[in-house]
Design a protein around this motif. Structure first.
Motif, PDB file in Angstrom:
ATOM      1  N   ASP A  47       1.271  -1.051  -0.082  1.00  0.00           N
ATOM      2  CA  ASP A  47       0.204  -0.065  -0.309  1.00  0.00           C
ATOM      3  C   ASP A  47       0.960   1.794  -0.254  1.00  0.00           C
ATOM      4  OD1 ASP A  47      -2.065  -1.482  -0.190  1.00  0.00           O
ATOM      5  OD2 ASP A  47      -2.724  -1.374   2.098  1.00  0.00           O
ATOM      6  N   GLY A  48       0.210   2.146  -0.051  1.00  0.00           N
ATOM      7  CA  GLY A  48       0.823   3.517  -0.830  1.00  0.00           C
ATOM      8  C   GLY A  48       0.902   4.026   0.998  1.00  0.00           C
ATOM      9  N   PRO A  49       1.210   5.030   1.057  1.00  0.00           N
ATOM     10  CA  PRO A  49       1.343   6.228   2.067  1.00  0.00           C
ATOM     11  C   PRO A  49       0.634   6.303   3.499  1.00  0.00           C
ATOM     12  CG  PRO A  49       1.876   7.527   0.417  1.00  0.00           C
ATOM     13  CD  PRO A  49       1.197   6.316  -0.077  1.00  0.00           C
ATOM     14  N   GLU A  50       0.807   5.566   4.733  1.00  0.00           N
ATOM     15  CA  GLU A  50      -0.332   5.672   5.672  1.00  0.00           C
ATOM     16  C   GLU A  50      -1.049   6.580   5.751  1.00  0.00           C
ATOM     17  OE1 GLU A  50      -1.716   3.810   8.872  1.00  0.00           O
ATOM     18  OE2 GLU A  50      -1.058   2.630   7.639  1.00  0.00           O
ATOM     19  N   GLU A  51      -0.237   7.672   5.381  1.00  0.00           N
ATOM     20  CA  GLU A  51      -1.210   9.105   6.150  1.00  0.00           C
ATOM     21  C   GLU A  51      -2.190   9.260   5.586  1.00  0.00           C
ATOM     22  OE1 GLU A  51       2.857  10.956   4.387  1.00  0.00           O
ATOM     23  OE2 GLU A  51       2.491   9.327   5.399  1.00  0.00           O
ATOM     24  N   GLY A 239      -5.367  12.197 -14.777  1.00  0.00           N
ATOM     25  CA  GLY A 239      -4.242  12.318 -13.980  1.00  0.00           C
ATOM     26  C   GLY A 239      -5.290  10.907 -13.707  1.00  0.00           C
ATOM     27  N   SER A 240      -4.394  10.339 -12.684  1.00  0.00           N
ATOM     28  CA  SER A 240      -4.504   9.575 -11.374  1.00  0.00           C
ATOM     29  C   SER A 240      -3.684   9.480 -10.041  1.00  0.00           C
ATOM     30  CB  SER A 240      -4.834   8.304 -12.403  1.00  0.00           C
ATOM     31  OG  SER A 240      -4.912   7.194 -11.706  1.00  0.00           O
ATOM     32  N   ALA A 241      -4.933   8.893  -8.793  1.00  0.00           N
ATOM     33  CA  ALA A 241      -3.787   8.929  -7.605  1.00  0.00           C
ATOM     34  C   ALA A 241      -3.258   7.117  -7.517  1.00  0.00           C
ATOM     35  CB  ALA A 241      -5.022   9.555  -6.625  1.00  0.00           C
ATOM     36  N   GLY A 242      -4.039   6.540  -8.610  1.00  0.00           N
ATOM     37  CA  GLY A 242      -3.490   5.351  -8.554  1.00  0.00           C
ATOM     38  C   GLY A 242      -2.474   4.730  -8.598  1.00  0.00           C
ATOM     39  N   LYS A 243      -1.506   5.857  -9.101  1.00  0.00           N
ATOM     40  CA  LYS A 243      -0.006   5.076 -10.388  1.00  0.00           C
ATOM     41  C   LYS A 243       0.406   5.981  -9.024  1.00  0.00           C
ATOM     42  CE  LYS A 243      -1.258   2.466 -13.187  1.00  0.00           C
ATOM     43  NZ  LYS A 243      -2.894   1.876 -13.330  1.00  0.00           N
ATOM     44  N   THR A 244       0.607   7.248  -8.715  1.00  0.00           N
ATOM     45  CA  THR A 244       1.537   7.960  -8.086  1.00  0.00           C
ATOM     46  C   THR A 244       0.879   7.863  -6.519  1.00  0.00           C
ATOM     47  OG1 THR A 244       0.367  10.004  -9.581  1.00  0.00           O
ATOM     48  CG2 THR A 244       1.454   9.932  -7.843  1.00  0.00           C
ATOM     49  N   PHE A 245      -0.205   7.017  -5.980  1.00  0.00           N
ATOM     50  CA  PHE A 245       0.407   7.251  -4.528  1.00  0.00           C
ATOM     51  C   PHE A 245      -0.322   5.262  -4.409  1.00  0.00           C
ATOM     52  CE2 PHE A 245      -1.871  11.452  -5.595  1.00  0.00           C
ATOM     53  CZ  PHE A 245      -0.518  11.964  -4.065  1.00  0.00           C
ATOM     54  N   SER A 246      -0.167   4.444  -5.171  1.00  0.00           N
ATOM     55  CA  SER A 246      -0.507   3.062  -4.923  1.00  0.00           C
ATOM     56  C   SER A 246      -1.747   2.701  -4.179  1.00  0.00           C
ATOM     57  CB  SER A 246       1.375   3.087  -4.198  1.00  0.00           C
ATOM     58  OG  SER A 246       2.592   2.499  -4.564  1.00  0.00           O
ATOM     59  N   PHE A 247      -2.525   3.445  -4.647  1.00  0.00           N
ATOM     60  CA  PHE A 247      -4.183   3.072  -4.489  1.00  0.00           C
ATOM     61  C   PHE A 247      -4.723   2.574  -5.710  1.00  0.00           C
ATOM     62  CE2 PHE A 247      -2.124   5.328   0.090  1.00  0.00           C
ATOM     63  CZ  PHE A 247      -2.853   4.125   0.634  1.00  0.00           C
ATOM     64  N   THR A 248      -4.571   1.509  -5.773  1.00  0.00           N
ATOM     65  CA  THR A 248      -4.907   1.184  -7.326  1.00  0.00           C
ATOM     66  C   THR A 248      -6.279   0.668  -7.008  1.00  0.00           C
ATOM     67  OG1 THR A 248      -4.164  -1.094  -7.321  1.00  0.00           O
ATOM     68  CG2 THR A 248      -3.096   0.859  -8.132  1.00  0.00           C
ATOM     69  N   GLY A 249      -7.074   0.139  -5.894  1.00  0.00           N
ATOM     70  CA  GLY A 249      -7.945   0.206  -5.867  1.00  0.00           C
ATOM     71  C   GLY A 249      -8.874   0.904  -5.647  1.00  0.00           C
ATOM     72  N   ALA A 289      -1.308  17.010  -1.750  1.00  0.00           N
ATOM     73  CA  ALA A 289      -0.503  17.943  -0.806  1.00  0.00           C
ATOM     74  C   ALA A 289       0.964  17.608  -0.549  1.00  0.00           C
ATOM     75  CB  ALA A 289      -1.356  19.023   0.199  1.00  0.00           C
ATOM     76  N   LEU A 290       1.173  15.980  -0.097  1.00  0.00           N
ATOM     77  CA  LEU A 290       2.202  15.146   0.183  1.00  0.00           C
ATOM     78  C   LEU A 290       3.001  16.621  -0.666  1.00  0.00           C
ATOM     79  CD1 LEU A 290       1.233  12.190   0.245  1.00  0.00           C
ATOM     80  CD2 LEU A 290       1.629  13.664   2.012  1.00  0.00           C
ATOM     81  N   PRO A 291       4.182  16.518   0.896  1.00  0.00           N
ATOM     82  CA  PRO A 291       6.261  17.185   0.429  1.00  0.00           C
ATOM     83  C   PRO A 291       6.435  16.776  -1.049  1.00  0.00           C
ATOM     84  CG  PRO A 291       5.952  16.156   2.441  1.00  0.00           C
ATOM     85  CD  PRO A 291       4.520  16.495   1.605  1.00  0.00           C
ATOM     86  N   GLU A 292       7.325  17.460  -1.328  1.00  0.00           N
ATOM     87  CA  GLU A 292       7.869  17.218  -2.861  1.00  0.00           C
ATOM     88  C   GLU A 292       8.897  15.925  -2.220  1.00  0.00           C
ATOM     89  OE1 GLU A 292       9.009  16.688  -6.796  1.00  0.00           O
ATOM     90  OE2 GLU A 292       7.480  18.165  -5.725  1.00  0.00           O
TER      91      GLU A 292
END
Length: 397
Positions: A47-51, A239-249, A289-292
């Motif tokens: 999974d992606g970031p815990e936060e 654009g998509s969140a799935g690929k960038t943050f590893s929450f594809t589901g 909005a996560l930091p760079e």
């Protein structure tokens, strides 16, 4: 007779008859039945970031998004998408009229093509293409016109003359994907300038799939097509969140475009899912909005995984094409004495305990993709190391 249809006409709409079950379903089932390592389908195994996950839990508990969210998407996410585009690319979009949230990029593609394409319209797409492109063009009644990316000096390149020649008086739309799945190429400034000039000259709409925008490596640079002269008003950017943050589901995607284009796409989208992913939209707003440092670490982690798998594939005897973006590696199996990617991939689980995808499924010109096979490297390091070892054992002499 009860239960019998009265005509011999096939049940499946003829526009979809050529597609059948996706190759991903077939290969994933094969991975399961043989206990193989699945490097076929492009989804992470962590999974992606815990936060970000906690932000989704918080939204659920606070009752945000548990009922239908607003049709265009929750304001927080639309604002976050606009801020992200402004911060990264200097593209200014109005969150209220120029951003639309979708059920992943797949729905964004479907809604855009259903909205903008009519029967008889031609859609020029780069080949090999993500499999849903062909199905969505068919559902819209359009005719797909593939322009083939060809191997040249270790990467796949766009032939600009071939692209120009593909455009006719019937062409409605260019469907562009960069960073490009499955080849791993990232279109250069020169290539994108030519695409933009062609679109302006021939007054074409452009749908551009940029879901891998944060996964570009080495000297490659992601340049959104909407930033090029004359393109902002004619381009739908996906654009998509799935690929960038590893929450594809979670299936959270979006488009940014001029108000008229957003309105057209929304007209189709409202009759597909209507709305989706309520609580996850709030979480993705926080993720954007996560930091760079997050995006840098994510990219570096994937680059290391790319290098690990690429080295293993080379050692096993594959020809490996340079991946400048995405989390896929395309290989050529001819150095192994093989020419048929389908046969190779169907035998690979038994031979090596690894699953991959034959690139030919992404081509209209099947013979152009026949010897190419795609591997996904968005997996844990130990899984990739195990896969590399298995491939070397099976093929290296």
């Amino acid at each position: 007779m009860t239960g019998m249809t009265s005509s011999a006409r096939p049940l499946l709409n003829r526009r979809l008859a050529e597609f059948g079950t996706t190759i991903f379903a077939e290969m994933s089932a094969l991975a399961l039945s043989t206990g193989s390592i699945n490097l076929g389908q492009g989804f992470p195994d962590t999974d992606g970031p815990e936060e970000v996950r906690e932000a989704a839990v918080r939204a659920l508990r606070d009752g945000r998004g548990n009922q239908y969210p607003p049709g265009p998407g929750v304001p927080e996410l639309r604002t976050a998408v606009a801020a992200h585009q402004e911060r990264r690319y200097g593209l200014s979009w109005d969150p209220d009229t120029e951003v639309l949230v979708t059920a992943g990029a797949t729905e964004a593609i479907a809604a855009a093509l259903l909205a903008l394409v009519e029967p008889g319209d031609e859609v020029v797409a780069l080949e090999p293409y993500y499999d849903s492109y062909a199905a969505c063009i068919a559902m819209a009644g359009g005719t797909r016109v593939p322009v083939t990316l060809r191997p040249d000096d270790g990467r796949f390149r766009l032939d600009l003359d071939e692209l120009r020649a593909a455009v006719t008086d019937r062409t409605r739309l260019l469907l562009i994907n960069t960073p490009h799945n499955p080849t791993g190429t990232v279109l250069t400034r020169e290539e994108l300038t030519a695409v933009a000039e062609l679109a302006v000259e021939r007054d074409l709409l452009v749908v551009t799939d940029e879901v891998y925008e944060h996964l570009v490596f080495d000297e490659a640079e992601h340049l959104p097509l909407a930033t090029f002269p004359g393109m902002r008003e004619r381009t739908v950017t996906i654009g998509s969140a799935g690929k960038t943050f590893s929450f594809t589901g979670w299936k959270v995607g979006w488009i940014t475009a001029a108000p008229g284009l957003v309105s057209a796409v929304r007209s189709a989208k409202q009759f597909l899912t209507y709305v989706s992913s309520g609580p996850f939209q709030y979480a993705v707003a926080e993720a954007l909005a996560l930091p760079e440092s997050y995006f840098t670490a994510f990219r570096e982690d994937m680059r290391a995984k790319r290098d690990l798998l690429a080295t293993g594939l080379k050692d096993a005897g594959f020809e490996v094409f340079r991946t400048a973006g995405t989390y896929f590696i395309t290989t050529d199996i001819r150095p192994l004495g093989e020419t048929d990617g389908f046969a190779f991939c169907r035998a690979l689980p038994e031979r090596a305990g690894v699953v991959a995808i034959p690139n030919a499924v992404f081509y209209d010109h099947r013979e152009a993709g026949a010897p190419f096979v795609r591997f996904a490297f968005c997996k844990r390091t130990e899984v990739l190391a195990d896969a590399a070892e298995r491939l070397c054992k099976a093929f290296a002499h």
